[in-house]
Design a protein around this motif. Structure first.
Motif, short mmCIF file in Angstrom:
data_model
loop_
_atom_site.label_atom_id
_atom_site.label_comp_id
_atom_site.label_asym_id
_atom_site.label_seq_id
_atom_site.Cartn_x
_atom_site.Cartn_y
_atom_site.Cartn_z
N ARG A 51 1.11 -1.66 -0.36
CA ARG A 51 0.38 0.08 0.02
C ARG A 51 0.50 0.83 0.02
NH1 ARG A 51 -3.43 -0.74 5.27
NH2 ARG A 51 -1.50 -1.31 5.32
N MET A 52 2.46 1.67 1.13
CA MET A 52 2.46 2.67 0.75
C MET A 52 3.46 2.79 -0.75
SD MET A 52 2.54 3.39 3.60
CE MET A 52 2.73 2.73 5.19
N GLY A 57 3.51 6.32 -5.02
CA GLY A 57 3.84 5.64 -6.07
C GLY A 57 5.74 5.67 -6.37
N ILE A 58 5.78 4.80 -5.61
CA ILE A 58 7.77 5.19 -5.55
C ILE A 58 7.62 3.62 -4.70
CG2 ILE A 58 8.43 6.50 -4.06
CD1 ILE A 58 10.43 7.31 -5.71
N THR A 59 9.01 2.87 -5.21
CA THR A 59 9.25 2.08 -3.88
C THR A 59 10.47 2.43 -3.74
OG1 THR A 59 10.91 1.81 -5.84
CG2 THR A 59 8.73 -0.08 -6.30
N VAL A 60 11.05 1.41 -2.62
CA VAL A 60 12.10 1.18 -1.42
C VAL A 60 13.23 1.32 -2.47
CG1 VAL A 60 13.18 1.08 0.52
CG2 VAL A 60 10.84 0.81 0.42
N ASP A 61 13.38 0.43 -3.53
CA ASP A 61 14.17 0.69 -4.09
C ASP A 61 14.79 1.92 -5.41
OD1 ASP A 61 14.86 -1.95 -3.04
OD2 ASP A 61 13.89 -3.18 -4.59
N ALA A 106 11.41 10.75 -2.38
CA ALA A 106 12.51 9.36 -2.41
C ALA A 106 12.55 9.44 -0.41
CB ALA A 106 13.48 9.76 -2.67
N ARG A 107 12.54 10.53 0.24
CA ARG A 107 12.52 10.73 1.25
C ARG A 107 11.28 10.20 2.20
NH1 ARG A 107 12.01 16.34 4.33
NH2 ARG A 107 10.49 15.75 3.50
N GLU A 108 10.23 10.96 1.48
CA GLU A 108 8.75 10.57 2.00
C GLU A 108 8.77 8.56 2.53
OE1 GLU A 108 6.67 12.69 0.22
OE2 GLU A 108 6.07 14.34 1.32
N ARG A 109 8.56 8.06 1.66
CA ARG A 109 8.30 6.92 0.77
C ARG A 109 10.25 6.42 2.44
NH1 ARG A 109 7.38 2.33 2.14
NH2 ARG A 109 6.89 0.93 0.39
N ILE A 110 10.81 6.92 2.02
CA ILE A 110 11.89 6.28 3.09
C ILE A 110 11.43 6.45 4.38
CG2 ILE A 110 13.96 5.96 3.92
CD1 ILE A 110 15.15 6.07 1.00
N GLU A 111 10.88 7.84 4.80
CA GLU A 111 10.69 7.52 6.05
C GLU A 111 8.83 6.76 6.38
OE1 GLU A 111 9.60 11.97 6.19
OE2 GLU A 111 11.75 12.57 6.66
N MET A 112 8.21 6.03 5.40
CA MET A 112 6.94 5.30 4.92
C MET A 112 7.37 3.78 5.73
SD MET A 112 4.58 6.21 2.46
CE MET A 112 3.94 8.19 1.37
N HIS A 113 8.55 3.85 5.12
CA HIS A 113 9.28 2.76 5.25
C HIS A 113 9.70 2.22 6.54
CE1 HIS A 113 12.15 -1.24 4.40
NE2 HIS A 113 12.91 -0.15 4.92
N TRP A 114 10.52 3.61 7.34
CA TRP A 114 10.91 3.05 8.45
C TRP A 114 9.23 3.28 9.64
CZ3 TRP A 114 14.02 8.40 8.90
CH2 TRP A 114 15.52 8.63 7.57
N ALA A 115 8.62 4.06 9.58
CA ALA A 115 7.20 3.52 10.04
C ALA A 115 6.38 2.18 9.57
CB ALA A 115 6.10 4.88 9.64
N GLN A 116 6.54 1.85 8.41
CA GLN A 116 6.37 0.39 8.50
C GLN A 116 6.49 -0.68 9.43
OE1 GLN A 116 6.09 -0.69 4.44
NE2 GLN A 116 4.55 -1.62 4.49
N LEU A 119 6.31 -0.41 12.73
CA LEU A 119 5.60 -0.53 12.97
C LEU A 119 5.20 -2.37 13.68
CD1 LEU A 119 1.84 -0.19 13.31
CD2 LEU A 119 1.65 -0.50 11.20
N LYS A 120 5.91 -2.97 11.98
CA LYS A 120 5.56 -4.18 12.66
C LYS A 120 7.23 -4.47 13.08
CE LYS A 120 6.45 -5.45 8.04
NZ LYS A 120 7.39 -6.03 6.74
N ALA A 121 8.10 -3.92 13.46
CA ALA A 121 8.38 -4.65 14.96
C ALA A 121 7.26 -4.83 15.73
CB ALA A 121 9.61 -4.20 15.18
N GLU A 122 6.59 -3.74 16.36
CA GLU A 122 5.85 -3.38 17.87
C GLU A 122 4.95 -4.50 17.61
OE1 GLU A 122 4.58 0.65 17.15
OE2 GLU A 122 6.38 1.50 17.93
N GLN A 123 4.30 -5.02 16.49
CA GLN A 123 3.08 -6.02 16.17
C GLN A 123 4.25 -7.11 16.98
OE1 GLN A 123 1.99 -5.34 12.19
NE2 GLN A 123 0.26 -4.15 13.12
N ASP A 124 4.82 -7.62 16.25
CA ASP A 124 5.90 -8.25 16.87
C ASP A 124 5.90 -8.80 17.99
OD1 ASP A 124 5.41 -9.59 13.35
OD2 ASP A 124 7.84 -9.46 13.37
#
Length: 143
Positions: A51-52, A57-61, A106-116, A119-124
């Motif tokens: 979804r991110m 509109g841009i991937t982490v890569d 690009a910066r916004e997408r990487i920040e979204m990746h960090w937040a994701q 969140l995944k670590a907190e859920q785990d």
């Protein structure tokens, strides 16, 4: 050939040509639309097609390549590269607003990746803490 007849024949020929041009343009637009839908379907299949990626509109890569960083989790390096590229592409200094916007995305997408990832670590962690008791640890019912 009379003048009215020639005018009508020219109008008919012109209408036929324009009609064919519109038909061909419609076919091309339809083919382009099908190709875009297929590409969007392939995005789902990619490992980063979440979804991110759709939201930004841009991937982490792509973001890593744009910012020229080695690791998306290195916050200091990302910040330094972002600030350099942002100022280097400042339109007031002859830079490109298009490139500057790509750097921002690009910066916004990487920040979204960090937040994701956070969140995944907190859920785990939450899942580990609320794991169901195993049968050997469960209290035995009174007899």
């Amino acid at each position: 050939m009379s003048a009215p007849k020639a005018i009508i024949q020219m109008l008919m020929t012109g209408t036929r040509i324009v009609g064919r041009a519109f038909g061909d343009a419609y076919k091309q637009a339809s083919a382009n639309s099908a190709a875009a839908r297929a590409a969007a379907g392939n995005m789902k299949a990619s490992e980063d097609g979440d979804r991110m990626t759709k939201a930004s509109g841009i991937t982490v890569d792509e973001s890593i390549k744009i910012l020229n960083i080695k690791d998306a989790n290195d916050k200091d390096d990302m910040t330094k590269k972002f600030e350099h590229l942002f100022s280097a592409n400042d339109p007031k200094q002859g830079g490109s607003i298009y490139l500057q916007s790509k750097v921002i995305r690009a910066r916004e997408r990487i920040e979204m990746h960090w937040a994701q990832e956070k969140l995944k670590a907190e859920q785990d962690l939450l899942a580990e803490n609320t794991a169901p008791e195993t049968p050997s640890d469960a209290p035995k019912p009174p007899q």
